[in-house]
Design a protein around this motif. Structure first.
Motif, PDB file in Angstrom:
ATOM      1  N   LYS A 150      41.635  50.107  52.154  1.00 26.90           N
ATOM      2  CA  LYS A 150      41.847  49.707  51.042  1.00 26.90           C
ATOM      3  C   LYS A 150      43.158  48.785  50.656  1.00 26.90           C
ATOM      4  O   LYS A 150      42.835  48.064  49.764  1.00 26.90           O
ATOM      5  CB  LYS A 150      42.209  51.103  50.015  1.00 26.90           C
ATOM      6  N   VAL A 151      43.978  48.690  51.512  1.00 24.88           N
ATOM      7  CA  VAL A 151      45.000  47.861  51.399  1.00 24.88           C
ATOM      8  C   VAL A 151      44.347  46.493  51.813  1.00 24.88           C
ATOM      9  O   VAL A 151      44.772  45.380  51.136  1.00 24.88           O
ATOM     10  CB  VAL A 151      46.370  48.266  52.387  1.00 24.88           C
ATOM     11  N   LEU A 152      43.539  46.225  52.769  1.00 19.08           N
ATOM     12  CA  LEU A 152      43.004  45.285  53.345  1.00 19.08           C
ATOM     13  C   LEU A 152      41.988  44.588  52.031  1.00 19.08           C
ATOM     14  O   LEU A 152      42.443  43.268  51.900  1.00 19.08           O
ATOM     15  CB  LEU A 152      42.224  45.292  54.454  1.00 19.08           C
ATOM     16  N   TYR A 153      41.294  45.357  51.283  1.00 18.13           N
ATOM     17  CA  TYR A 153      40.696  45.248  50.174  1.00 18.13           C
ATOM     18  C   TYR A 153      41.707  44.329  49.024  1.00 18.13           C
ATOM     19  O   TYR A 153      41.372  43.448  48.644  1.00 18.13           O
ATOM     20  CB  TYR A 153      39.915  46.207  49.589  1.00 18.13           C
ATOM     21  N   GLY A 154      42.790  44.903  48.986  1.00 17.79           N
ATOM     22  CA  GLY A 154      43.904  44.444  48.226  1.00 17.79           C
ATOM     23  C   GLY A 154      44.316  43.193  48.441  1.00 17.79           C
ATOM     24  O   GLY A 154      44.549  42.091  47.861  1.00 17.79           O
ATOM     25  N   TYR A 192      32.918  37.308  51.440  1.00 20.90           N
ATOM     26  CA  TYR A 192      32.756  37.473  50.028  1.00 20.90           C
ATOM     27  C   TYR A 192      33.304  38.672  49.508  1.00 20.90           C
ATOM     28  O   TYR A 192      32.815  39.719  49.980  1.00 20.90           O
ATOM     29  CB  TYR A 192      31.350  37.526  49.680  1.00 20.90           C
ATOM     30  N   VAL A 193      34.191  38.838  48.652  1.00 15.78           N
ATOM     31  CA  VAL A 193      34.996  39.997  48.100  1.00 15.78           C
ATOM     32  C   VAL A 193      34.136  40.264  46.897  1.00 15.78           C
ATOM     33  O   VAL A 193      33.801  39.498  45.853  1.00 15.78           O
ATOM     34  CB  VAL A 193      36.367  39.650  47.693  1.00 15.78           C
ATOM     35  N   LYS A 194      33.415  41.250  46.972  1.00 16.21           N
ATOM     36  CA  LYS A 194      32.691  41.884  45.816  1.00 16.21           C
ATOM     37  C   LYS A 194      33.354  42.699  44.825  1.00 16.21           C
ATOM     38  O   LYS A 194      34.191  43.420  45.043  1.00 16.21           O
ATOM     39  CB  LYS A 194      31.478  42.601  46.336  1.00 16.21           C
ATOM     40  N   ASP A 195      33.024  42.688  43.688  1.00 17.48           N
ATOM     41  CA  ASP A 195      33.567  43.363  42.322  1.00 17.48           C
ATOM     42  C   ASP A 195      32.704  44.496  42.174  1.00 17.48           C
ATOM     43  O   ASP A 195      31.633  44.422  41.472  1.00 17.48           O
ATOM     44  CB  ASP A 195      33.374  42.390  41.229  1.00 17.48           C
ATOM     45  N   PHE A 196      33.209  45.526  42.638  1.00 15.80           N
ATOM     46  CA  PHE A 196      32.379  46.990  42.431  1.00 15.80           C
ATOM     47  C   PHE A 196      32.590  47.310  41.016  1.00 15.80           C
ATOM     48  O   PHE A 196      31.842  48.269  40.817  1.00 15.80           O
ATOM     49  CB  PHE A 196      33.010  47.953  43.605  1.00 15.80           C
ATOM     50  N   ALA A 197      33.573  47.101  40.145  1.00 14.74           N
ATOM     51  CA  ALA A 197      33.572  47.656  38.859  1.00 14.74           C
ATOM     52  C   ALA A 197      32.385  46.992  38.069  1.00 14.74           C
ATOM     53  O   ALA A 197      32.399  47.761  36.812  1.00 14.74           O
ATOM     54  CB  ALA A 197      34.881  47.143  38.343  1.00 14.74           C
ATOM     55  N   VAL A 198      31.846  46.004  38.161  1.00 12.09           N
ATOM     56  CA  VAL A 198      30.764  45.533  37.348  1.00 12.09           C
ATOM     57  C   VAL A 198      29.650  45.908  37.763  1.00 12.09           C
ATOM     58  O   VAL A 198      29.060  46.187  38.927  1.00 12.09           O
ATOM     59  CB  VAL A 198      30.565  43.884  37.694  1.00 12.09           C
ATOM     60  N   ALA A 199      28.907  46.555  36.810  1.00  8.09           N
ATOM     61  CA  ALA A 199      27.837  47.193  36.721  1.00  8.09           C
ATOM     62  C   ALA A 199      26.424  46.470  36.357  1.00  8.09           C
ATOM     63  O   ALA A 199      26.482  45.282  35.755  1.00  8.09           O
ATOM     64  CB  ALA A 199      27.710  48.594  35.988  1.00  8.09           C
TER      65      ALA A 199
END
Length: 116
Positions: free
Chosen positions: A37-41, A109-116
């Motif tokens: 999770k820190v790496l994602y940040g 590619y960092v994906k935006d998981f909050a977008v549905a």
């Protein structure tokens, strides 16, 4: 250690890594370690560099360049741990890795998981 207090504008001197709250609170992400999770940040933080450097592919998708050695240094972890965190994020669908070869670091590619 005896750390000093902060006064006035000193409190605004640090930059921060933003970890989306959903990664910590949502049940779907409970299987992801705090290191990942820190790496994602950190990867999200790199998106600013991606914009500045125009790291965009032919399909207009933003990506980041983050060599494994830099991940190790930034997180204070071994190469093995850095790779494990990347694999965790890939398996969770939060990033997509593309190997470039020829001695070049992979792109993510960092994906935006909050977008549905």
């Amino acid at each position: 250690m005896d750390f000093k207090y902060m006064y006035g504008k000193q409190a605004d001197q640090y930059s921060f890594i933003h970890i989306p709250k959903m990664l910590v609170t949502e049940k779907i992400f409970t299987g992801i370690t705090i290191h990942a999770k820190v790496l994602y940040g950190l990867l999200l933080d790199r998106m600013g560099m991606a914009v500045k450097n125009k790291w965009v592919d032919e399909r207009n998708r933003m990506y980041v360049v983050y060599p494994i050695q830099e991940i190790q240094k930034d997180m204070g972890v071994t190469r093995k741990k850095a790779r494990e965190c990347l694999t965790e994020l890939e398996n969770a669908g939060l990033i997509e890795k593309h190997f470039r070869g020829m001695g070049l670091p992979s792109i993510y590619y960092v994906k935006d998981f909050a977008v549905a």
